[in-house]
Design a protein around this motif. Structure first.
Motif, PDB file in Angstrom:
ATOM      1  N   CYS A   1       0.819  -1.217   0.000  1.00 60.11           N
ATOM      2  CA  CYS A   1       0.000   0.000   0.000  1.00 60.11           C
ATOM      3  C   CYS A   1       0.852   1.267   0.000  1.00 60.11           C
ATOM      4  O   CYS A   1       0.448   2.288  -0.553  1.00 60.11           O
ATOM      5  N   VAL A   2       2.019   1.205   0.633  1.00 62.09           N
ATOM      6  CA  VAL A   2       2.982   2.304   0.610  1.00 62.09           C
ATOM      7  C   VAL A   2       4.328   1.734   0.178  1.00 62.09           C
ATOM      8  O   VAL A   2       4.774   0.712   0.707  1.00 62.09           O
ATOM      9  N   GLY A   3       4.961   2.382  -0.769  1.00 63.26           N
ATOM     10  CA  GLY A   3       6.258   1.923  -1.258  1.00 63.26           C
ATOM     11  C   GLY A   3       6.204   1.621  -2.742  1.00 63.26           C
ATOM     12  O   GLY A   3       5.226   1.073  -3.251  1.00 63.26           O
ATOM     13  N   GLN A   4       7.254   1.989  -3.462  1.00 65.90           N
ATOM     14  CA  GLN A   4       7.289   1.881  -4.920  1.00 65.90           C
ATOM     15  C   GLN A   4       7.907   0.536  -5.321  1.00 65.90           C
ATOM     16  O   GLN A   4       9.102   0.434  -5.601  1.00 65.90           O
ATOM     17  N   CYS A   5       7.067  -0.510  -5.319  1.00 67.31           N
ATOM     18  CA  CYS A   5       7.521  -1.843  -5.668  1.00 67.31           C
ATOM     19  C   CYS A   5       6.321  -2.691  -6.084  1.00 67.31           C
ATOM     20  O   CYS A   5       5.173  -2.263  -5.974  1.00 67.31           O
ATOM     21  N   SER A   6       6.599  -3.886  -6.566  1.00 67.36           N
ATOM     22  CA  SER A   6       5.579  -4.889  -6.885  1.00 67.36           C
ATOM     23  C   SER A   6       4.453  -4.290  -7.742  1.00 67.36           C
ATOM     24  O   SER A   6       4.718  -3.606  -8.720  1.00 67.36           O
TER      25      SER A   6
ATOM     26  N   ASN B   1       2.936  -1.765   3.770  1.00 67.87           N
ATOM     27  CA  ASN B   1       4.062  -1.069   3.149  1.00 67.87           C
ATOM     28  C   ASN B   1       5.115  -2.115   2.856  1.00 67.87           C
ATOM     29  O   ASN B   1       5.035  -3.241   3.352  1.00 67.87           O
ATOM     30  N   HIS B   2       6.105  -1.764   2.045  1.00 63.34           N
ATOM     31  CA  HIS B   2       7.119  -2.776   1.758  1.00 63.34           C
ATOM     32  C   HIS B   2       8.026  -2.978   2.971  1.00 63.34           C
ATOM     33  O   HIS B   2       8.047  -2.180   3.913  1.00 63.34           O
ATOM     34  N   THR B   3       8.780  -4.067   2.948  1.00 60.92           N
ATOM     35  CA  THR B   3       9.443  -4.545   4.154  1.00 60.92           C
ATOM     36  C   THR B   3      10.776  -3.873   4.457  1.00 60.92           C
ATOM     37  O   THR B   3      11.484  -4.289   5.378  1.00 60.92           O
ATOM     38  N   ALA B   4      11.133  -2.844   3.689  1.00 65.66           N
ATOM     39  CA  ALA B   4      12.313  -2.063   4.064  1.00 65.66           C
ATOM     40  C   ALA B   4      12.013  -1.149   5.250  1.00 65.66           C
ATOM     41  O   ALA B   4      12.935  -0.653   5.901  1.00 65.66           O
ATOM     42  N   PHE B   5      10.736  -0.948   5.533  1.00 65.47           N
ATOM     43  CA  PHE B   5      10.346  -0.173   6.716  1.00 65.47           C
ATOM     44  C   PHE B   5      10.384  -1.083   7.947  1.00 65.47           C
ATOM     45  O   PHE B   5      10.319  -2.308   7.852  1.00 65.47           O
TER      46      PHE B   5
ATOM     47  N   HIS C   1      23.911   4.258  -5.856  1.00 67.43           N
ATOM     48  CA  HIS C   1      22.876   4.081  -4.843  1.00 67.43           C
ATOM     49  C   HIS C   1      22.046   2.827  -5.101  1.00 67.43           C
ATOM     50  O   HIS C   1      21.808   2.434  -6.243  1.00 67.43           O
ATOM     51  N   HIS C   2      21.606   2.206  -4.012  1.00 67.65           N
ATOM     52  CA  HIS C   2      20.733   1.035  -4.082  1.00 67.65           C
ATOM     53  C   HIS C   2      19.362   1.402  -3.544  1.00 67.65           C
ATOM     54  O   HIS C   2      19.250   2.031  -2.488  1.00 67.65           O
ATOM     55  N   PHE C   3      18.312   1.007  -4.264  1.00 71.33           N
ATOM     56  CA  PHE C   3      16.945   1.280  -3.836  1.00 71.33           C
ATOM     57  C   PHE C   3      16.102   0.019  -3.973  1.00 71.33           C
ATOM     58  O   PHE C   3      16.349  -0.821  -4.836  1.00 71.33           O
ATOM     59  N   ASN C   4      15.091  -0.093  -3.122  1.00 71.11           N
ATOM     60  CA  ASN C   4      14.131  -1.183  -3.234  1.00 71.11           C
ATOM     61  C   ASN C   4      13.252  -0.990  -4.467  1.00 71.11           C
ATOM     62  O   ASN C   4      12.964   0.140  -4.873  1.00 71.11           O
TER      63      ASN C   4
ATOM     64  N   SER D   1      18.209   9.631   0.263  1.00 69.44           N
ATOM     65  CA  SER D   1      17.572   9.357   1.553  1.00 69.44           C
ATOM     66  C   SER D   1      16.165   8.771   1.409  1.00 69.44           C
ATOM     67  O   SER D   1      15.535   8.408   2.394  1.00 69.44           O
ATOM     68  N   HIS D   2      15.678   8.667   0.173  1.00 67.11           N
ATOM     69  CA  HIS D   2      14.317   8.198  -0.070  1.00 67.11           C
ATOM     70  C   HIS D   2      14.247   6.687   0.149  1.00 67.11           C
ATOM     71  O   HIS D   2      14.972   5.926  -0.493  1.00 67.11           O
ATOM     72  N   THR D   3      13.382   6.218   1.035  1.00 63.61           N
ATOM     73  CA  THR D   3      13.302   4.791   1.355  1.00 63.61           C
ATOM     74  C   THR D   3      12.095   4.094   0.728  1.00 63.61           C
ATOM     75  O   THR D   3      11.917   2.893   0.921  1.00 63.61           O
ATOM     76  N   TYR D   4      11.282   4.819  -0.005  1.00 61.78           N
ATOM     77  CA  TYR D   4      10.068   4.230  -0.563  1.00 61.78           C
ATOM     78  C   TYR D   4      10.353   3.387  -1.800  1.00 61.78           C
ATOM     79  O   TYR D   4       9.620   2.456  -2.110  1.00 61.78           O
TER      80      TYR D   4
END
Length: 270
Positions: free
Chosen positions: A14-19, A44-48, A209-212, A253-256
């Motif tokens: 529901c929150v997070g830019q994935c899947s 939300n995705h599991t990086a949170f 940089h690495h992002f989900n 710094s963006h974690t989404y």
């Protein structure tokens, strides 16, 4: 002329830019009719630090029952994060019952990275995925997943040769074309394609940089471009360029996830 109708099976965060949050808008923007069979709903995705998860396995069977009555068929399937062997069995039924003539099955295994399995998975899940990919036309494992699927030693500092060894072992199990992502060499990152018993390498600059969610984004663009062109190299190049543009547009710094919305808007304006 009707657009290609693709069914994507993966979770919805529901929150997070994935899947599905990535796959549905990207496929649609590339001119593909995007349909979804969600495997789970996450807060939300599991990086949170905290999240909730609702397993949708029972509802998936109800959804497919309604689809049978409506006579739905799909021109292609894109599978991402599934989460359980039970859902893999549902996927096989879905291929059987809802594939239009000539439908393509594209599977991104999504169970590990950086030489390790994600915490929710074990070797039993890997074994079930190794069986599922026998149904695929194209598979998109990253280097870690290719190694686990074939019991190949993971060597990040020798990723091209490691990938080639894993690919040849994969080719003994499946007739699918194989695209290994996240292969690195000399400060570059790219894909190793194996099709018709030939290797093709696609390279680009590695960003720091690495992002989900970048794997989900790559798979979505790859699938859309491939369905239109039938060219795996062109699909890899387009997907890699889109992911890179999204990363460059994202604050560290963006974690989404990554700012793929910027890249979509920029593409529309070109």
């Amino acid at each position: 002329m009707r657009s290609k109708r693709i069914l994507t099976m993966q979770d919805l965060s529901c929150v997070g830019q994935c899947s599905l949050t990535v796959a549905l808008p990207v496929l649609s923007a590339y001119g593909v009719e995007a349909c979804a069979l969600p495997t789970a709903i996450l807060s939300n995705h599991t990086a949170f630090e905290k999240w909730s998860c609702l397993d949708l396995t029972p509802e998936m069977n109800h959804i497919m029952a309604a689809w049978r009555e409506n006579g739905f068929k799909f021109d292609a399937f894109l599978l991402g994060y599934l989460g359980s062997a039970d859902i893999m069995n549902i996927a096989k039924v879905c291929f059987r019952d809802f594939a239009a003539d000539g439908a393509k099955i594209i599977i991104d295994p999504v169970f590990g990275d950086n030489g390790k399995l994600y915490p929710a998975f074990d070797k039993g899940y890997v074994a079930a995925m190794a069986e599922l990919i026998e149904s695929a036309d194209i598979i998109l494992p990253n280097l870690t997943e290719a190694c686990f699927l074939t019991e190949t030693e993971y060597k990040a500092n020798d990723s091209v040769e490691t990938a080639k060894k894993a690919v040849l072992r994969l080719a003994e199990r499946t007739n699918a074309a194989i695209v290994v992502t996240g292969v690195e060499q000399g400060g570059r990152i790219g894909e190793l394609i194996y099709s018709d018993e030939e290797f093709t390498e696609v390279w680009a600059e590695k960003l720091s940089h690495h992002f989900n969610g970048t794997g989900d984004l790559f798979a979505s663009v790859f699938t859309a471009v491939y369905l239109k062109s039938g060219d795996m190299r062109a699909a890899c190049e387009a997907a890699g360029a889109f992911v890179a543009e999204s990363i460059r547009a994202t604050d560290a710094s963006h974690t989404y996830g990554v700012n793929f919305e910027y890249a979509l808007n920029h593409r529309k304006q070109q």
